[in-house]
Design an enzyme around this catalytic site. Sequence first.
Site, short mmCIF file in Angstrom:
data_model
loop_
_atom_site.label_atom_id
_atom_site.label_comp_id
_atom_site.label_asym_id
_atom_site.label_seq_id
_atom_site.Cartn_x
_atom_site.Cartn_y
_atom_site.Cartn_z
N LYS A 1 0.84 -1.20 0.00
CA LYS A 1 0.00 0.00 0.00
C LYS A 1 0.87 1.25 0.00
O LYS A 1 2.05 1.21 0.38
CB LYS A 1 -0.87 0.02 1.26
CG LYS A 1 -2.01 -0.98 1.26
CD LYS A 1 -2.85 -0.85 2.51
CE LYS A 1 -3.96 -1.88 2.52
NZ LYS A 1 -4.99 -1.65 1.49
N ARG B 1 -10.41 -11.59 1.49
CA ARG B 1 -11.20 -12.68 0.90
C ARG B 1 -10.45 -14.00 0.95
O ARG B 1 -11.05 -15.07 1.00
CB ARG B 1 -11.60 -12.30 -0.54
CG ARG B 1 -10.46 -12.11 -1.47
CD ARG B 1 -10.81 -11.28 -2.70
NE ARG B 1 -10.83 -9.84 -2.42
CZ ARG B 1 -11.11 -8.91 -3.31
NH1 ARG B 1 -11.44 -9.25 -4.55
NH2 ARG B 1 -11.09 -7.64 -2.98
N1 BES Z 1 -8.27 -3.80 4.16
C1 BES Z 1 -8.36 -3.37 2.82
C2 BES Z 1 -9.64 -2.57 2.53
C3 BES Z 1 -9.67 -1.18 3.09
C4 BES Z 1 -8.89 -0.19 2.55
C5 BES Z 1 -10.57 -0.88 4.09
C6 BES Z 1 -8.98 1.10 3.06
C7 BES Z 1 -10.66 0.40 4.57
C8 BES Z 1 -9.88 1.39 4.06
C9 BES Z 1 -8.35 -4.57 1.89
O1 BES Z 1 -7.57 -5.64 2.29
C10 BES Z 1 -7.78 -4.09 0.59
O2 BES Z 1 -6.66 -3.70 0.57
N2 BES Z 1 -8.61 -4.11 -0.47
C11 BES Z 1 -8.20 -3.64 -1.73
C12 BES Z 1 -8.79 -4.54 -2.77
C13 BES Z 1 -8.26 -4.32 -4.14
C14 BES Z 1 -6.80 -4.75 -4.21
C15 BES Z 1 -9.09 -5.10 -5.12
C16 BES Z 1 -8.72 -2.21 -1.88
O3 BES Z 1 -9.80 -1.91 -1.40
O4 BES Z 1 -8.00 -1.41 -2.45
MN MN Z 2 -5.56 -5.42 1.68
#
Ligand code: BES
Ligand code: MN
Length: 497
Positions: free
Chosen positions: A278, A352
């Site tokens: 991230k 997931r």
């Molecule tokens: N934990 C995150 C989702 C999230 C991000 C929740 C910011 C709250 C605030 C999750 O694991 C994630 O990183 N999801 C990705 C999915 C994408 C790679 C398809 C996302 O939401 O960017």
């Molecule tokens: Mn994630």
Amino acid sequence: MDFSIKAFDTKNTIAAAKSGCIAVAVFENKKLSQEAKALDKGGEITAALKSGDLSGKAGSTLLLRDVSGAAASRVLLVGMGSDDAVSEKSFASAVGATLKAFASLGCQDAIIALPLADVKERDAAWAMRTIVIAAHESVFRTDTQKSKKDPAPAGVHKITLAAAANTESKTALAQATAIANGMNLTKELGNLSANVCTPTYLANTAKKLAKEFKFEVEVLERKQLEALKMGSFLSVTNGSEEPPKFIVLKHMGGKAKDAPVVLVGKGITFDTGGISIKAGPGMDEMKYDMCGAASVLGTFRAIGEMGLKLNVIGIVAACENMPSGRATKPGDIVTSMNGLTIEVLNTDAEGRLILCDALTYAERFNPAAVVDIATLTGACIVALGHHNSGLFTRTDAAHEKLAAELLDAGQNASDTAWRLPIGELYNEQLKSNFADLANIGTPGGASCTAAAFLENFTRKYTWAHLDIAGTAWKSGGAKGATGRPVPLLATFLINRT
Ligand code: BES
Ligand code: MN
Ligand code: ZN
């Protein structure tokens, strides 16, 4: 915050009640509530309203001292808006204003004598819940990790609710208190830093809860997860030094033969994104990626306290998502517990990957229903903001019923969810050239493809998914966990008894 109930009547009048303060409602049109009238023998309340010092709009307040018709030292006049129909919003803002005023009073005890039974489309139990949860919220502190604790909140600590002293009121108060305590646990776990709140810490918290409330508890370790062939879950832990924990809590409050409701929580104690790392700014907030797990534990605290007569099983899949030389790489293919192979195109779509194995594990309980709770997608915040959790289910009759139950529980608990779609079109986005499924879809609808991914692992029972990415915590100056969706989940379970 300490609550009790007291019924006031013609013998035991509110005028004669000794207290540091009594909060009573007045209305925009200068009308007095029954309780305000009962304290207005000397006309001070009418005079105050006439003077224009108080508008009567919802959330306005005025503190009077030495009201001749009241034995209490102070009378807090609370604006309740329109008198012909108190709206939910008016009542909630009146409660907020009451608690704010209470916080700066020089007394410790007070009576809330607001019109609990007069809120449009809501009952007195709803009104009590609103008061009790807001009161606990108003004194909640996050100072566990501060060397100097925040000062103890001043003002009122003991609140008497003016309400009928029947079993209904008592049950409503007990349930509201249990929900508030459950939310506090969820908030505390969410706010703890990720170096403290590890998978092991979550497992220990579950064990403590089990001891306190006589739940059965089991914590599966890596070896056992390997034996169960949870290749998808384990692939997420590859980059981490912290051992994964798979926590199973059982509250068997119903009949032995009754099928349980299973709650499944995402417990990523820190989500760096893994190799698909991230961006830096705001990454600290990924300590909140275990809020689904925390809401399962908080809900268990609430149902334990209530002694709920229902069989409920809680599953928490907990691990960290870290990059390292051993971490899963984009393109790696893993085999989930139910045999489906998954191409991990993005290691940041890890929620997931842990949930799918937990959902397969849930099959063994022959559940009446399974609800998973997860901070699953940033896209859910784009879609719904911070107001509603995303709710996903299939659309056959059994699932429509489950969805309606959850939406209704959310409405009643002021912890709302909003329905979003899954289905064949989203499944098509998850096709992989090399495995049974890819873990991300083509661009667009990322919350829906995430939910659609999970749906593949839930075909053996009735299932709903709650995406709480937008509702589990607040960012910015008021950064902190909210305790949601414990009110929704607890209310959903209460309604099933
Ligand atoms: N934990 C995150 C989702 C999230 C991000 C929740 C910011 C709250 C605030 C999750 O694991 C994630 O990183 N999801 C990705 C999915 C994408 C790679 C398809 C996302 O939401 O960017
Ligand atoms: Mn994630
Ligand atoms: Zn995550």
